[in-house]
Design a protein around this motif. Sequence first.
Motif, PDB file in Angstrom:
ATOM      1  N   LEU A   1      60.438 -89.214 -18.391  1.00 28.56           N
ATOM      2  CA  LEU A   1      61.473 -89.897 -17.605  1.00 28.56           C
ATOM      3  C   LEU A   1      62.203 -90.922 -18.457  1.00 28.56           C
ATOM      4  N   GLY A   2      61.462 -91.541 -19.373  1.00 23.29           N
ATOM      5  CA  GLY A   2      62.069 -92.553 -20.224  1.00 23.29           C
ATOM      6  C   GLY A   2      63.142 -92.002 -21.144  1.00 23.29           C
ATOM      7  N   LYS A   3      63.158 -90.692 -21.311  1.00 24.83           N
ATOM      8  CA  LYS A   3      64.160 -90.064 -22.174  1.00 24.83           C
ATOM      9  C   LYS A   3      65.443 -89.719 -21.418  1.00 24.83           C
ATOM     10  N   SER A   4      65.433 -89.936 -20.125  1.00 23.57           N
ATOM     11  CA  SER A   4      66.614 -89.598 -19.321  1.00 23.57           C
ATOM     12  C   SER A   4      67.814 -90.429 -19.739  1.00 23.57           C
ATOM     13  N   ARG A   5      68.966 -89.785 -19.780  1.00 18.59           N
ATOM     14  CA  ARG A   5      70.201 -90.496 -20.109  1.00 18.59           C
ATOM     15  C   ARG A   5      70.787 -91.216 -18.910  1.00 18.59           C
ATOM     16  N   LEU A   6      70.430 -90.766 -17.711  1.00 22.62           N
ATOM     17  CA  LEU A   6      71.138 -91.220 -16.519  1.00 22.62           C
ATOM     18  C   LEU A   6      70.277 -91.997 -15.525  1.00 22.62           C
ATOM     19  N   LEU A   7      68.976 -91.795 -15.562  1.00 25.56           N
ATOM     20  CA  LEU A   7      68.085 -92.416 -14.590  1.00 25.56           C
ATOM     21  C   LEU A   7      68.064 -93.933 -14.763  1.00 25.56           C
TER      22      LEU A   7
ATOM     23  N   VAL B   1      59.479 -83.330  -8.760  1.00 23.94           N
ATOM     24  CA  VAL B   1      59.772 -82.325  -9.787  1.00 23.94           C
ATOM     25  C   VAL B   1      58.650 -81.300  -9.849  1.00 23.94           C
ATOM     26  N   LYS B   2      57.395 -81.772  -9.786  1.00 24.21           N
ATOM     27  CA  LYS B   2      56.228 -80.883  -9.859  1.00 24.21           C
ATOM     28  C   LYS B   2      56.231 -79.899  -8.683  1.00 24.21           C
ATOM     29  N   ARG B   3      56.576 -80.383  -7.494  1.00 25.83           N
ATOM     30  CA  ARG B   3      56.630 -79.487  -6.327  1.00 25.83           C
ATOM     31  C   ARG B   3      57.665 -78.383  -6.544  1.00 25.83           C
ATOM     32  N   GLY B   4      58.780 -78.762  -7.133  1.00 29.01           N
ATOM     33  CA  GLY B   4      59.818 -77.772  -7.391  1.00 29.01           C
ATOM     34  C   GLY B   4      59.397 -76.754  -8.429  1.00 29.01           C
ATOM     35  N   VAL B   5      58.787 -77.232  -9.507  1.00 24.71           N
ATOM     36  CA  VAL B   5      58.351 -76.332 -10.582  1.00 24.71           C
ATOM     37  C   VAL B   5      57.301 -75.351 -10.074  1.00 24.71           C
ATOM     38  N   GLU B   6      56.401 -75.821  -9.211  1.00 21.42           N
ATOM     39  CA  GLU B   6      55.299 -74.989  -8.729  1.00 21.42           C
ATOM     40  C   GLU B   6      55.636 -74.204  -7.465  1.00 21.42           C
ATOM     41  N   MET B   7      56.859 -74.328  -6.988  1.00 23.10           N
ATOM     42  CA  MET B   7      57.238 -73.610  -5.777  1.00 23.10           C
ATOM     43  C   MET B   7      57.141 -72.107  -5.990  1.00 23.10           C
TER      44      MET B   7
ATOM     45  N   ALA C   1      58.778 -93.823 -10.166  1.00 25.05           N
ATOM     46  CA  ALA C   1      58.614 -92.802 -11.207  1.00 25.05           C
ATOM     47  C   ALA C   1      57.602 -91.755 -10.770  1.00 25.05           C
ATOM     48  N   GLU C   2      56.488 -92.196 -10.204  1.00 26.70           N
ATOM     49  CA  GLU C   2      55.462 -91.250  -9.774  1.00 26.70           C
ATOM     50  C   GLU C   2      55.987 -90.331  -8.666  1.00 26.70           C
ATOM     51  N   ALA C   3      56.773 -90.884  -7.758  1.00 25.95           N
ATOM     52  CA  ALA C   3      57.330 -90.075  -6.667  1.00 25.95           C
ATOM     53  C   ALA C   3      58.319 -89.047  -7.198  1.00 25.95           C
ATOM     54  N   ILE C   4      59.126 -89.446  -8.188  1.00 22.14           N
ATOM     55  CA  ILE C   4      60.079 -88.502  -8.792  1.00 22.14           C
ATOM     56  C   ILE C   4      59.342 -87.380  -9.499  1.00 22.14           C
ATOM     57  N   LEU C   5      58.317 -87.725 -10.261  1.00 24.96           N
ATOM     58  CA  LEU C   5      57.544 -86.707 -10.975  1.00 24.96           C
ATOM     59  C   LEU C   5      56.854 -85.755 -10.005  1.00 24.96           C
TER      60      LEU C   5
ATOM     61  N   GLU D   1      70.303 -83.612 -13.718  1.00 26.33           N
ATOM     62  CA  GLU D   1      69.592 -83.802 -14.982  1.00 26.33           C
ATOM     63  C   GLU D   1      68.097 -83.547 -14.801  1.00 26.33           C
ATOM     64  N   LEU D   2      67.508 -84.058 -13.725  1.00 25.69           N
ATOM     65  CA  LEU D   2      66.077 -83.865 -13.486  1.00 25.69           C
ATOM     66  C   LEU D   2      65.749 -82.396 -13.262  1.00 25.69           C
ATOM     67  N   ALA D   3      66.630 -81.697 -12.543  1.00 28.00           N
ATOM     68  CA  ALA D   3      66.403 -80.274 -12.297  1.00 28.00           C
ATOM     69  C   ALA D   3      66.511 -79.472 -13.592  1.00 28.00           C
ATOM     70  N   SER D   4      67.303 -79.974 -14.538  1.00 32.59           N
ATOM     71  CA  SER D   4      67.476 -79.283 -15.820  1.00 32.59           C
ATOM     72  C   SER D   4      66.319 -79.573 -16.780  1.00 32.59           C
ATOM     73  N   THR D   5      65.917 -80.843 -16.887  1.00 31.60           N
ATOM     74  CA  THR D   5      64.908 -81.237 -17.880  1.00 31.60           C
ATOM     75  C   THR D   5      63.484 -81.087 -17.360  1.00 31.60           C
ATOM     76  N   LYS D   6      63.294 -81.171 -16.040  1.00 35.37           N
ATOM     77  CA  LYS D   6      61.978 -81.003 -15.398  1.00 35.37           C
ATOM     78  C   LYS D   6      60.912 -81.876 -16.064  1.00 35.37           C
ATOM     79  N   PRO D   7      61.081 -83.195 -16.054  1.00 38.70           N
ATOM     80  CA  PRO D   7      60.110 -84.097 -16.708  1.00 38.70           C
ATOM     81  C   PRO D   7      58.721 -83.984 -16.088  1.00 38.70           C
ATOM     82  N   LYS D   8      57.693 -84.122 -16.960  1.00 35.92           N
ATOM     83  CA  LYS D   8      56.306 -84.018 -16.495  1.00 35.92           C
ATOM     84  C   LYS D   8      55.580 -85.355 -16.526  1.00 35.92           C
TER      85      LYS D   8
END
Length: 387
Positions: A261-267, A284-290, A277-281, A249-256
């Motif tokens: 994150l609060g909109k996640s259905r599964l987290l 995600v940011k590292r992945g998006v900017e890779m 939360a900060e570590a998860i974000l 889900e995180l890889a699909s929605t890529k929360p910023k």
Amino acid sequence: MPQTLTTTEALAAFCARAADAPYVTVDTEFLRERTYFAQLCLVQMALPGADESDAVLIDPLAEGISLDPLYDLFRNEDVVKVFHAARQDLEIFHVDGDVLPWPVFDTQVAAMVCGFGEQVGYETLVRKIAKSSLDKSSRFTDWSRRPLSEAQKTYALADVTHLRQIYEHLKADLDRTGRSAWMEEELRTLTDRSAYVVDPENAWKRVKTRTNSGKFLAVLKEVARFREETAQARDIPRNRIMKDDVLVELASTKPKTVQDLGKSRLLQREARKGDMAEAILAAVKRGVEMDPADHPKPPNAPDRSALNPALADLLRVLLKAKAEAAGVAQKLIASSADLDDIACGGREGLWARGWRREVFGNDALRLCNGEIALSAKGQQVKIIPLR
């Protein structure tokens, strides 16, 4: 009454005796439900012989005990270390003592080579070879609690005392049939250190997904790495941090933001705030900017569109016939997925190397190349050369 070793000195004395034996049987009891790494709770060992002192329990939870004498024995190449279904035991010793026993003998693998069926259980071998039975009433007890009951000790010791007779029977069978070299192949794979190292860098490969987008996989890689590193650092199961479907889900929605994150259905709720939360974000940011050049590549899955169903069916018939003729479990030679790969044109795999190629692989390739045909006569499948 089973003897329990609770001091380093007592363990060293037993291991000194074991160093003069041709083999020693080994088993463990452990807990893993609440931790990332298995918690070793008990080690059982037995030497050849029937004396009460030839079989002992080792309490790794006893205050002040060191398992160094045991690990020195594991490194002694003059003594065969005999296990049943050794993989989890070996992983524990690799993590706990940075040691993989060698030489080693796995009676479950040997039983498959000797024709006892696929992944045969210890209880079955006790019944068929040792002509005995096991009391399984203590199977699901908490092995970390002390003191251990006499029923627990008796149950645990049975896992290594019967193993002596099973080992001697299977080893003699392998020697008689000339298949000791086959067994050696299997055991080399079993004791490959890389099989027991979980690298957070590759944790994403464990997650099942149908999406091959580079950016999706980049985010998946980073959040899976974060989960693995956190689970290892806290020594808790990875699914207690986040389950696989959350990673997808995180890889699909890529929360910023935390709001995203609060909109996640599964987290889980605790992962939507604070440091987690900060570590998860950040992951995600590292992945998006890779850099796209560094995006992980999806596994090279065979092209199933090229699958020839008729050929796959013939390969299954061939495998069954070859396994029965050799007296070896089919699953040990090739899996159903392997057969589909071959029918798709695949020519690489465990089935194409060593003794497996001799027993099955060569004829599988001949069948694919139209060099042989199969016919049935009574209960037997016959191979007919065409060229």
